[in-house]
Design a protein around this motif. Structure first.
Motif, PDB file in Angstrom:
ATOM      1  N   HIS A   1      -0.227  -3.362  14.453  1.00 52.22           N
ATOM      2  CA  HIS A   1       0.855  -2.376  13.701  1.00 52.22           C
ATOM      3  C   HIS A   1       0.006  -1.234  15.061  1.00 52.22           C
ATOM      4  O   HIS A   1      -1.224  -0.876  14.402  1.00 52.22           O
ATOM      5  CB  HIS A   1      -0.024  -2.584  12.244  1.00 52.22           C
ATOM      6  CG  HIS A   1       0.543  -0.864  11.312  1.00 52.22           C
ATOM      7  ND1 HIS A   1       1.501  -0.637  11.079  1.00 52.22           N
ATOM      8  CD2 HIS A   1      -0.439   0.206  11.270  1.00 52.22           C
ATOM      9  CE1 HIS A   1       1.998   0.735  11.332  1.00 52.22           C
ATOM     10  NE2 HIS A   1       0.477   0.857  10.449  1.00 52.22           N
TER      11      HIS A   1
ATOM     12  N   HIS B   1       0.411 -10.549  14.525  1.00 54.96           N
ATOM     13  CA  HIS B   1       0.787  -9.092  14.168  1.00 54.96           C
ATOM     14  C   HIS B   1       0.077  -7.755  14.817  1.00 54.96           C
ATOM     15  O   HIS B   1      -0.828  -8.143  15.824  1.00 54.96           O
ATOM     16  CB  HIS B   1      -0.146  -9.899  12.921  1.00 54.96           C
ATOM     17  CG  HIS B   1       0.464  -7.812  12.218  1.00 54.96           C
ATOM     18  ND1 HIS B   1      -0.991  -7.014  12.181  1.00 54.96           N
ATOM     19  CD2 HIS B   1       1.133  -7.503  11.356  1.00 54.96           C
ATOM     20  CE1 HIS B   1      -0.735  -5.987  11.235  1.00 54.96           C
ATOM     21  NE2 HIS B   1       0.911  -6.134  10.882  1.00 54.96           N
TER      22      HIS B   1
ATOM     23  N   LYS C   1       0.911  -1.146  -0.240  1.00 52.18           N
ATOM     24  CA  LYS C   1      -0.001  -0.511  -0.346  1.00 52.18           C
ATOM     25  C   LYS C   1       1.164   1.282  -0.084  1.00 52.18           C
ATOM     26  O   LYS C   1       0.620   1.917  -0.724  1.00 52.18           O
ATOM     27  CB  LYS C   1      -1.641   0.042   1.071  1.00 52.18           C
ATOM     28  CG  LYS C   1      -0.430   0.462   2.540  1.00 52.18           C
ATOM     29  CD  LYS C   1      -1.652   0.872   3.499  1.00 52.18           C
ATOM     30  CE  LYS C   1      -2.118  -0.426   3.936  1.00 52.18           C
ATOM     31  NZ  LYS C   1      -1.186  -1.502   5.003  1.00 52.18           N
ATOM     32  N   VAL C   2       2.650   1.346   0.464  1.00 52.91           N
ATOM     33  CA  VAL C   2       2.922   2.293   0.734  1.00 52.91           C
ATOM     34  C   VAL C   2       3.953   2.397  -0.780  1.00 52.91           C
ATOM     35  O   VAL C   2       3.555   3.928  -0.630  1.00 52.91           O
ATOM     36  CB  VAL C   2       4.001   1.888   1.867  1.00 52.91           C
ATOM     37  CG1 VAL C   2       4.751   3.497   1.946  1.00 52.91           C
ATOM     38  CG2 VAL C   2       3.846   1.849   2.793  1.00 52.91           C
TER      39      VAL C   2
ATOM     40  N   ASN D   1      -2.991  -8.516   5.188  1.00 47.99           N
ATOM     41  CA  ASN D   1      -3.429  -7.992   6.061  1.00 47.99           C
ATOM     42  C   ASN D   1      -4.413  -7.119   5.761  1.00 47.99           C
ATOM     43  O   ASN D   1      -5.322  -7.590   4.005  1.00 47.99           O
ATOM     44  CB  ASN D   1      -3.231  -6.996   6.619  1.00 47.99           C
ATOM     45  CG  ASN D   1      -1.379  -7.232   7.039  1.00 47.99           C
ATOM     46  OD1 ASN D   1      -1.311  -7.962   8.194  1.00 47.99           O
ATOM     47  ND2 ASN D   1      -0.173  -6.562   6.882  1.00 47.99           N
TER      48      ASN D   1
ATOM     49  N   ARG E   1      -4.287 -11.260  14.207  1.00 48.16           N
ATOM     50  CA  ARG E   1      -3.757  -9.758  14.562  1.00 48.16           C
ATOM     51  C   ARG E   1      -4.419  -9.503  15.556  1.00 48.16           C
ATOM     52  O   ARG E   1      -5.583  -9.370  16.083  1.00 48.16           O
ATOM     53  CB  ARG E   1      -4.346  -8.855  13.080  1.00 48.16           C
ATOM     54  CG  ARG E   1      -4.065  -7.456  13.642  1.00 48.16           C
ATOM     55  CD  ARG E   1      -4.030  -6.594  12.187  1.00 48.16           C
ATOM     56  NE  ARG E   1      -3.696  -4.338  12.810  1.00 48.16           N
ATOM     57  CZ  ARG E   1      -4.010  -3.952  11.878  1.00 48.16           C
ATOM     58  NH1 ARG E   1      -3.504  -4.346  10.484  1.00 48.16           N
ATOM     59  NH2 ARG E   1      -3.689  -2.393  12.116  1.00 48.16           N
TER      60      ARG E   1
ATOM     61  N   GLY F   1       4.342  -4.634  12.217  1.00 49.14           N
ATOM     62  CA  GLY F   1       3.872  -3.924  11.504  1.00 49.14           C
ATOM     63  C   GLY F   1       5.338  -3.035  11.064  1.00 49.14           C
ATOM     64  O   GLY F   1       5.809  -2.955  11.571  1.00 49.14           O
TER      65      GLY F   1
ATOM     66  N   GLU G   1       7.028  -4.726   8.937  1.00 49.55           N
ATOM     67  CA  GLU G   1       6.645  -4.134   7.562  1.00 49.55           C
ATOM     68  C   GLU G   1       6.461  -2.853   7.605  1.00 49.55           C
ATOM     69  O   GLU G   1       5.482  -2.315   7.061  1.00 49.55           O
ATOM     70  CB  GLU G   1       4.774  -4.063   7.815  1.00 49.55           C
ATOM     71  CG  GLU G   1       4.423  -6.252   7.989  1.00 49.55           C
ATOM     72  CD  GLU G   1       3.189  -6.345   7.651  1.00 49.55           C
ATOM     73  OE1 GLU G   1       2.353  -5.480   8.836  1.00 49.55           O
ATOM     74  OE2 GLU G   1       2.481  -7.783   7.448  1.00 49.55           O
ATOM     75  N   SER G   2       7.657  -2.421   7.578  1.00 50.39           N
ATOM     76  CA  SER G   2       8.079  -1.567   7.811  1.00 50.39           C
ATOM     77  C   SER G   2       8.103  -0.565   5.648  1.00 50.39           C
ATOM     78  O   SER G   2       8.443  -1.131   4.920  1.00 50.39           O
ATOM     79  CB  SER G   2       9.358  -0.344   7.473  1.00 50.39           C
ATOM     80  OG  SER G   2       9.905  -0.602   9.459  1.00 50.39           O
ATOM     81  N   GLY G   3       6.911   0.094   5.631  1.00 48.56           N
ATOM     82  CA  GLY G   3       6.910   0.463   4.311  1.00 48.56           C
ATOM     83  C   GLY G   3       7.295   2.399   4.187  1.00 48.56           C
ATOM     84  O   GLY G   3       8.090   2.415   3.314  1.00 48.56           O
TER      85      GLY G   3
ATOM     86  N   GLY H   1       4.977   1.601  10.681  1.00 47.83           N
ATOM     87  CA  GLY H   1       5.512   2.843  12.029  1.00 47.83           C
ATOM     88  C   GLY H   1       7.122   2.922  12.261  1.00 47.83           C
ATOM     89  O   GLY H   1       7.119   4.349  12.704  1.00 47.83           O
TER      90      GLY H   1
END
Ligand code: PLP
Length: 601
Positions: A233, A231, A86-87, A132, A183, A272, A318-320, A274
């Protein structure tokens, strides 16, 4: 000299040298030289420059820092990461990322069916895929198909119904079940602009009661062995690390409790995204380093595992934003400076002028460095009085025009006398001395987070960086919408150069725009995605790859479901053939403005 806060936001990716903004890599080209090369190929309008070497640097940094921390604490779990699509889902960004990530087993996160299809198609087999977001049975089925393709995929359950659908798909298709993640809805929330992704009232995740119900359901259906991941976030762009520490403790205990219940294959905690990046040009807003972040994660999870007597979990991130933001720079040509309408050659004084106009004339003629500030102030007062006189019918349009020209010229002259240290004085007069810079771009298309959530982005001219910028600047885009503006903010003032665009070009770069902006952007006024280019380095030279021109007008219209053949027929019928030929040419160009004058050509 103004360095536009580059030491705060650029992470050494860009530097200022010889008055130019340069890429701090390999042959260190200036951004203006790259822009010139692209424009030579007749790509006008705004440009999105992507630098895959920066994405590579971020991936390496993430793995190196976490792995160093794992070593330091003798941590028994592994570090794993996925990039949340999504990022930035665009192929010119994603393909180099997947290529660079291969040696680390770097994977992808998908939050919709379309993103899952990207991940299934291009993710390196064996690298993790996490899924997710809300799912239907079809999306879950897609996950099963990905597993069948050999992908290491984990479907992360947001609600009990998703677990029930997994059981149904398992029965109906007889395909092997993907890994399952839960989650969790933590009571600890995040920090920063996007904090609402975490906390007990967040949109996503299972409460404690639901987690226990989910576990029972998995036991009943004999699928506990597929439960591999917990999970959470807590939100994007965390400016402080404190909420993460709380979330880690909470999720660490949930992990340990589930293991102690009998979830033997539960081996991972996915923390997640952030990780924040710095967007601010005036002061730091991220109050932790990546090493501190990694150490906190590892230390906390180790501590809980020891306390509860369970194995130390593998860590997933899940760093974007951290991976993608810095990789992309938006370049916008300046089309016009609005005070340039008030040049001295436009002054048409009469034989006999109203006294205040005569006074303005003397202020301009006689100003010295010592009187600059005072005269500038006087001129803005006189201007206000003259506008009132115009409204009352005492002066005519020519007088009013003369007043405008003289006042702008007085301000300009005063600014040239004032040193950079006098910005304090300039600030006081911001309202009256602001220059409007018209930029060839759409804020809605290219910086949607500025419009939507007041997200600031670092901005800097590409040239003139060895000269004092003297104009307090408001930035206007070319949409017909007054929201398409970045107004001057006296708390975070932007100063730009006083440029004569008839003699030279002037470009601004907006930095750190590689996260979220590309597909969040909208076609307001039917301005589409800017022309994008991947800038890579080979044998010490810059190579421009994958040039993707901004959409043609006719294609934009087709995209919003106009019957473009019908449109062309109507236009052709109503025009004589020669004129229609001109029109047709415009239909096959993009909708950004073409710079009227180009100094560099
Ligand atoms: N993972 C999940 C589940 C998310 O919702 C998000 C974005 O909000 C991310 C990862 C990426 O977050 P960031 O870009 O802040 O790293």
């Amino acid at each position: 000299m103004n360095d536009y806060g580059i030491d705060i936001w650029s992470d050494d990716n860009f530097i200022i040298e010889d008055g130019l903004a340069k890429v701090n890599f390999d042959c260190k080209p200036s951004l203006i030289s790259i822009v010139k090369d692209i424009r030579k190929q007749d790509f006008k309008g705004p440009l999105l420059l992507r630098f895959p070497h920066i994405t590579k640097k971020q991936i390496h940094t993430l793995y190196d820092v976490f792995n160093a921390s794992i070593k330091e604490y003798n941590y028994q779990g592994t570090f794993n990461a996925v990039f949340p699509l999504k990022v930035n889902q665009l192929p010119n960004f994603i393909h180099p990322l997947i290529h660079e990530g291969k040696k680390f087993n770097y994977g992808l996160e998908a939050g919709s069916k379309a993103e899952l299809v990207i991940a299934m198609t291009y993710n390196n087999i064996g690298s993790p895929i996490t899924v997710n977001g809300f799912k239907d049975k079809e999306m879950i089925h897609l996950g099963f198909i990905a597993k069948k393709m050999g992908h290491n995929i984990t479907l992360i359950i947001e609600g009990l119904n998703e677990l029930e659908m997994i059981v149904e798909v398992l029965k109906e298709t007889k395909l092997e079940c993907p890994n399952i993640g839960l989650r969790v809805r933590l009571h600890s929330g995040g920090s920063g602009l996007w904090a609402k992704s975490g906390g007990i009232n967040s949109k996503f995740g299972l409460t404690s009661t639901e987690i226990l119900e989910a576990y029972e359901l998995m036991e009943e259906c004999n699928i506990v062995d597929y439960l591999t991941m917990i999970h959470f976030h807590i939100g994007s762009a965390m400016n402080s690390i404190k909420p993460l520490k709380k979330a880690l403790r909470e999720s660490g205990h949930i992990y340990a409790e589930l293991k102690n219940l009998g979830a033997t294959n539960l081996k991972s905690i996915n923390i997640g995204g952030g990780l924040a990046v710095e967007y601010n040009a005036y002061e730091r807003t991220r109050f932790y380093s990546l090493s501190e972040f990694a150490s906190d994660v590892i230390f906390t999870l180790k501590d809980i595992a020891k306390q509860k007597g369970v194995d130390e979990p593998n860590i997933f991130t899940e760093s974007g934003r951290f991976i993608s933001a810095a990789s992309t720079v938006l370049i916008t040509p300046v089309l016009e400076l609005f005070s340039s309408e008030y040049e001295l050659d436009q002054l048409k004084l009469k034989e006999k002028n109203p006294p205040l106009i005569q006074e303005l004339f003397y202020l301009h003629r006689d100003m010295t460095k010592k009187t600059a500030y005072e005269y500038m102030h006087d001129s803005t007062d006189h201007m206000e009085s003259l506008l009132t006189l115009f409204d009352l019918g005492y002066i005519d349009l020519q007088d009013r025009s003369n007043a405008e020209v003289l006042t702008h010229q007085i301000i300009k002259k005063a600014i040239s006398f004032l040193e950079i240290n006098d910005y304090g004085e300039l600030k006081k007069l911001n309202e009256s001395i602001q220059e409007k810079y018209l930029l060839n771009f759409s804020l809605f298309q290219s910086l949607p987070d500025y419009w939507g959530i007041d997200q600031e982005f670092p901005v800097m001219p590409l040239t003139h960086l060895d000269k004092n910028p003297t104009r307090s600047a408001s930035l206007w885009d070319i949409t017909c919408d007054s929201d398409g503006e970045i107004p001057f903010d006296s708390k975070k003032p932007l100063y730009l150069h006083d440029i004569n665009l008839n003699e030279e070009d002037y470009f601004l770069g907006f930095f750190n725009v590689g996260a979220y902006q590309d597909t969040l952007g909208m076609k307001h006024n039917l301005f589409s995605h800017p022309t994008e280019v991947n800038v890579v380095f080979k044998d010490g030279e810059v190579v421009l790859e994958k040039i993707l021109e901004s959409q043609k007008i006719i294609d934009i219209l087709e995209d919003i479901d106009y019957d473009t053949d019908d449109m062309k027929n109507i236009l052709r019928k109503n025009l004589d053939p020669e004129i229609y030929k001109d029109l047709k040419k415009y239909l096959s160009e993009n909708s950004y403005l073409k710079t009227i004058w180009s100094y560099y050509e």
